[in-house]
Write a protein that holds these residues in place. Structure first.
Motif, mmCIF file in Angstrom:
data_model
loop_
_atom_site.group_PDB
_atom_site.id
_atom_site.type_symbol
_atom_site.label_atom_id
_atom_site.label_comp_id
_atom_site.label_asym_id
_atom_site.label_seq_id
_atom_site.Cartn_x
_atom_site.Cartn_y
_atom_site.Cartn_z
ATOM 1 N N VAL A 119 0.906 -1.229 -0.089
ATOM 2 C CA VAL A 119 -0.075 -0.056 -0.148
ATOM 3 C C VAL A 119 1.017 1.197 -0.075
ATOM 4 O O VAL A 119 1.457 1.572 1.086
ATOM 5 N N SER A 120 1.210 1.928 -1.034
ATOM 6 C CA SER A 120 1.912 3.017 -1.242
ATOM 7 C C SER A 120 1.283 4.315 -1.912
ATOM 8 O O SER A 120 0.418 4.396 -2.360
ATOM 9 N N MET A 121 1.973 5.452 -1.168
ATOM 10 C CA MET A 121 1.296 6.835 -1.506
ATOM 11 C C MET A 121 2.080 6.872 -3.002
ATOM 12 O O MET A 121 1.840 8.233 -3.460
ATOM 13 N N PHE A 122 3.116 6.540 -3.122
ATOM 14 C CA PHE A 122 3.999 6.852 -4.361
ATOM 15 C C PHE A 122 3.639 5.983 -5.659
ATOM 16 O O PHE A 122 3.474 4.888 -5.593
ATOM 17 N N GLU A 123 3.816 6.484 -6.695
ATOM 18 C CA GLU A 123 3.714 5.744 -8.076
ATOM 19 C C GLU A 123 5.289 5.523 -8.564
ATOM 20 O O GLU A 123 5.164 4.729 -9.527
ATOM 21 N N THR A 124 6.325 6.178 -8.218
ATOM 22 C CA THR A 124 7.498 6.019 -8.594
ATOM 23 C C THR A 124 8.413 5.863 -7.391
ATOM 24 O O THR A 124 8.473 6.501 -6.501
ATOM 25 N N PHE A 125 9.554 4.937 -7.670
ATOM 26 C CA PHE A 125 10.642 4.822 -6.601
ATOM 27 C C PHE A 125 12.044 5.114 -7.077
ATOM 28 O O PHE A 125 12.153 4.492 -8.236
ATOM 29 N N GLY A 126 13.005 5.256 -6.285
ATOM 30 C CA GLY A 126 14.288 5.465 -6.541
ATOM 31 C C GLY A 126 14.448 6.825 -7.302
ATOM 32 O O GLY A 126 13.679 7.546 -7.386
ATOM 33 N N VAL A 127 15.805 6.882 -7.881
ATOM 34 C CA VAL A 127 16.180 8.059 -8.626
ATOM 35 C C VAL A 127 16.704 7.501 -9.661
ATOM 36 O O VAL A 127 17.198 6.500 -10.113
ATOM 37 N N ALA A 128 16.817 8.361 -10.812
ATOM 38 C CA ALA A 128 17.299 8.003 -12.290
ATOM 39 C C ALA A 128 18.786 7.737 -12.268
ATOM 40 O O ALA A 128 19.688 8.516 -11.347
#
Length: 153
Positions: free
Chosen positions: A95-104
């Motif tokens: 269950v996450s509030m974010f759609e993307t993770f990490g950094v480029a």
């Protein structure tokens, strides 16, 4: 049913906990605010259903201080790997509030992570859902997966 909620955001954790307590008052709910505490509770209590945030600190908030050096954007994947090794019957819902993770250049989406976890952990991983304070769809999804887990017991 035994349920474990692993979430470091106080507001999100309170909202999910309130929802679970209201909809499923017969459940035994435990909460953790970090990867380490969540793994310890999973090992000791062997919950049937785990609601897991993807990005978590390694240690409890009281041990972190004021900096975010302890945050792990992919803690959920490590949690799944370790719980799989514990070899007890459970199901995990991200269950996450974010759609993307990490950094480029290592940026990935929630959907991409979900596909990867479904392939690596098919015996315990259910799905990943997006949490939003402005939309109740997460509640519909949590209820649906709760019913799936309960039916499988």
């Amino acid at each position: 049913m035994k349920v474990l909620l692993v979430e470091d955001n106080l507001g999100k954790r309170a909202a999910i906990s309130k929802f679970l307590s209201k909809k499923f008052p017969e459940d035994v709910l435990e909460e953790a605010d970090s990867l380490i505490v969540g793994l310890r509770l999973a090992r000791d209590h062997r919950p049937d259903f785990i609601l897991l945030d993807m990005s978590l600190p390694n240690h409890p908030s009281k041990n972190r201080g004021a900096h975010a050096a302890d945050m792990r954007p992919f803690a959920g994947t490590e949690f799944l790997r370790r719980v799989k090794r514990m070899k007890f019957p459970t199901k995990v819902l991200i269950v996450s509030m974010f759609e993307t993770f990490g950094v480029a250049p290592n940026l990935t989406t929630l959907q991409g992570l979900s596909q990867d976890m479904a392939e690596k952990y098919p015996e315990i991983y259910l799905s990943a859902i997006h949490y939003s304070t402005s939309d109740d769809e997460w509640q519909v999804q949590v209820k649906k997966f709760h019913q799936i887990v309960k039916a499988g017991q």
